[in-house]
Design an enzyme around this catalytic site. Structure first.
Site, short mmCIF file in Angstrom:
data_model
loop_
_atom_site.label_atom_id
_atom_site.label_comp_id
_atom_site.label_asym_id
_atom_site.label_seq_id
_atom_site.Cartn_x
_atom_site.Cartn_y
_atom_site.Cartn_z
N ALA A 121 56.73 -62.91 -29.05
CA ALA A 121 57.37 -62.82 -27.74
C ALA A 121 58.75 -62.15 -27.77
O ALA A 121 59.51 -62.29 -26.83
CB ALA A 121 57.49 -64.23 -27.16
N ASN A 177 58.27 -70.53 -31.64
CA ASN A 177 57.73 -69.71 -32.73
C ASN A 177 58.60 -68.50 -33.02
O ASN A 177 58.66 -68.02 -34.14
CB ASN A 177 56.33 -69.23 -32.36
CG ASN A 177 55.34 -70.36 -32.39
OD1 ASN A 177 54.96 -70.80 -33.46
ND2 ASN A 177 54.96 -70.85 -31.22
N HIS A 205 64.59 -64.47 -24.42
CA HIS A 205 65.03 -64.59 -25.82
C HIS A 205 66.08 -63.52 -26.08
O HIS A 205 65.81 -62.33 -25.92
CB HIS A 205 63.86 -64.38 -26.79
CG HIS A 205 62.75 -65.35 -26.60
ND1 HIS A 205 62.86 -66.69 -26.86
CD2 HIS A 205 61.48 -65.17 -26.14
CE1 HIS A 205 61.72 -67.30 -26.61
NE2 HIS A 205 60.86 -66.40 -26.15
N1 LIG Z 1 54.34 -66.13 -32.26
C1 LIG Z 1 54.73 -66.23 -31.00
O1 LIG Z 1 55.67 -65.54 -30.53
C2 LIG Z 1 54.02 -67.19 -30.09
C3 LIG Z 1 54.23 -67.10 -28.71
C4 LIG Z 1 53.54 -67.98 -27.90
C5 LIG Z 1 52.71 -68.95 -28.43
N2 LIG Z 1 52.58 -69.04 -29.78
C6 LIG Z 1 51.74 -70.09 -30.38
O2 LIG Z 1 50.39 -69.69 -30.34
C7 LIG Z 1 49.55 -70.85 -30.26
C8 LIG Z 1 48.56 -70.69 -29.10
O3 LIG Z 1 49.24 -70.55 -27.88
P1 LIG Z 1 48.44 -70.65 -26.49
O4 LIG Z 1 49.43 -70.43 -25.41
O5 LIG Z 1 47.19 -69.82 -26.53
O6 LIG Z 1 48.05 -72.21 -26.51
P2 LIG Z 1 47.00 -72.98 -25.58
O7 LIG Z 1 47.47 -74.39 -25.52
O8 LIG Z 1 46.77 -72.26 -24.30
O9 LIG Z 1 45.64 -72.91 -26.43
C9 LIG Z 1 45.53 -73.49 -27.70
C10 LIG Z 1 44.06 -73.80 -27.97
O10 LIG Z 1 43.95 -74.17 -29.34
C11 LIG Z 1 43.15 -75.35 -29.43
N3 LIG Z 1 43.58 -76.09 -30.62
C12 LIG Z 1 44.80 -76.64 -30.84
N4 LIG Z 1 44.85 -77.22 -32.06
C13 LIG Z 1 43.64 -77.00 -32.62
C14 LIG Z 1 43.06 -77.36 -33.87
N5 LIG Z 1 43.74 -78.05 -34.79
N6 LIG Z 1 41.79 -76.99 -34.13
C15 LIG Z 1 41.06 -76.30 -33.20
N7 LIG Z 1 41.55 -75.93 -32.00
C16 LIG Z 1 42.82 -76.29 -31.71
C17 LIG Z 1 43.37 -76.10 -28.13
O11 LIG Z 1 42.27 -76.94 -27.83
C18 LIG Z 1 43.52 -74.94 -27.13
O12 LIG Z 1 42.27 -74.55 -26.57
C19 LIG Z 1 50.51 -72.05 -30.09
O13 LIG Z 1 50.71 -72.69 -31.33
C20 LIG Z 1 51.78 -71.41 -29.62
O14 LIG Z 1 52.92 -72.16 -29.96
C21 LIG Z 1 53.20 -68.18 -30.61
#
Ligand SMILES: NC(=O)c1ccc[n+]([C@@H]2O[C@H](COP(=O)([O-])OP(=O)(O)OC[C@H]3O[C@@H](n4cnc5c(N)ncnc54)[C@H](O)[C@@H]3O)[C@@H](O)[C@H]2O)c1
Length: 254
Positions: A121, A177, A205
């Site tokens: 992001a 993150n 950010h």
């Molecule tokens: N790198 C970055 O800049 C950045 C930015 C935004 C989000 N993220 C991260 O990416 C990830 C996904 O974000 P999102 O918005 O798609 O989340 P979200 O909540 O919309 O979707 C996450 C999905 O993963 C599933 N899940 C969670 N833990 C699990 C596990 N242990 N095993 C199997 N399935 C599992 C959930 O059921 C859900 O369907 C999060 O950890 C978030 O913090 C990273």
């Protein structure tokens, strides 16, 4: 390239919706989620398989894209990398645990697998990487989000956190993150301030870096994903770009 996705939420939906219609050699082949209904819904969109058996998914793909949670990285990354499969990891907060970081780096090296952490992001990681070993003095991140995005119910601006990235990811594992990604990029525990601000409707950010090279400042004002206000659209777009880059001959930027 056959891809398996862990986590079928906001990011996975944006990636799948973008990649599938392009028909560009990237096949979203397997979808895995602890909520099987989510995996099935996305599998029908992707024309892929909702994975009931995690091992089967890993055995049948070239790359696993994690977009679930830091816990899922801890649970699944050792097996995926241990089988020599490359990974894209979105939940970069998991890498702030130095023992875990070193362990999975070792597993990946031993099995000739690569770990890719998308820029997510933020913008500016190219510069931070370039100067990391050349007199970089300090890096500061100020993150400003709406109460909705941070799960708060307040009507006045408030500093929620001020300290090191390693502490921020413990308190806000799904929200910060970007702090982890910057810390990994420059191999240091950066300074982080998190502000909840009812006046903003974006995830903002602001990065400042100072050192022998000079100074730079970047500001990213992200629209949140409709499906998950904690997550910025740009995070999903950066993973799409990374996926596509594997099939490209000329690579630009870093
Ligand atoms: N790198 C970055 O800049 C950045 C930015 C935004 C989000 N993220 C991260 O990416 C990830 C996904 O974000 P999102 O918005 O798609 O989340 P979200 O909540 O919309 O979707 C996450 C999905 O993963 C599933 N899940 C969670 N833990 C699990 C596990 N242990 N095993 C199997 N399935 C599992 C959930 O059921 C859900 O369907 C999060 O950890 C978030 O913090 C990273």
């Amino acid at each position: 390239m056959k891809v398996g996705i862990i986590g079928c939420g906001a990011i996975a939906n944006i990636i799948t919706t973008s990649i599938v219609p392009e028909n560009n050699g990237i096949e979203i082949a397997y979808l895995f989620d602890k909520d099987i209904e989510r995996a099935e819904n996305l599998a029908s969109l992707a024309g892929g398989v909702a994975a009931l058996d995690f091992d089967e998914m890993v055995d049948n793909v070239d790359l696993v894209l994690e977009c679930a949670s830091p816990d899922s990285v801890r649970s699944f990354a050792p097996e995926v990398l241990g089988k020599g499969r490359d990974m894209i990891i979105m939940s970069v907060g998991a890498f702030m645990d130095i023992d875990f970081y070193q362990n999975i780096e070792k597993i990946a090296k031993k099995n000739n697998a690569k770990i890719h952490l998308p820029s997510g992001a933020i913008v500016g990681l190219d510069g931070i990487k370039a100067v990391a070993k050349f007199g970089l003095k300090d890096v500061n991140l100020v993150t400003r989000k709406s109460p909705k995005s941070l799960g708060k119910n307040i009507d006045k601006e408030e500093i929620l956190f001020e300290g090191k990235a390693s502490e921020a990811v413990k308190e806000f594992p799904l929200n910060i993150n970007v702090a982890a990604t910057i810390s990994v990029a420059c191999q240091r525990d950066i300074n982080v301030k998190i502000i909840v601000d009812p006046k903003v409707d974006r995830n903002v950010h602001e990065i400042t870096a100072r050192g022998d090279f000079g100074e730079f400042k970047t500001t990213t004002m992200n629209y949140p994903c409709a499906a998950n206000p904690k997550t910025s659209m740009l995070a999903a777009l950066s993973a799409i770009r990374l996926l596509k880059s594997f099939n490209e001959t000329i690579s630009v930027g870093m």
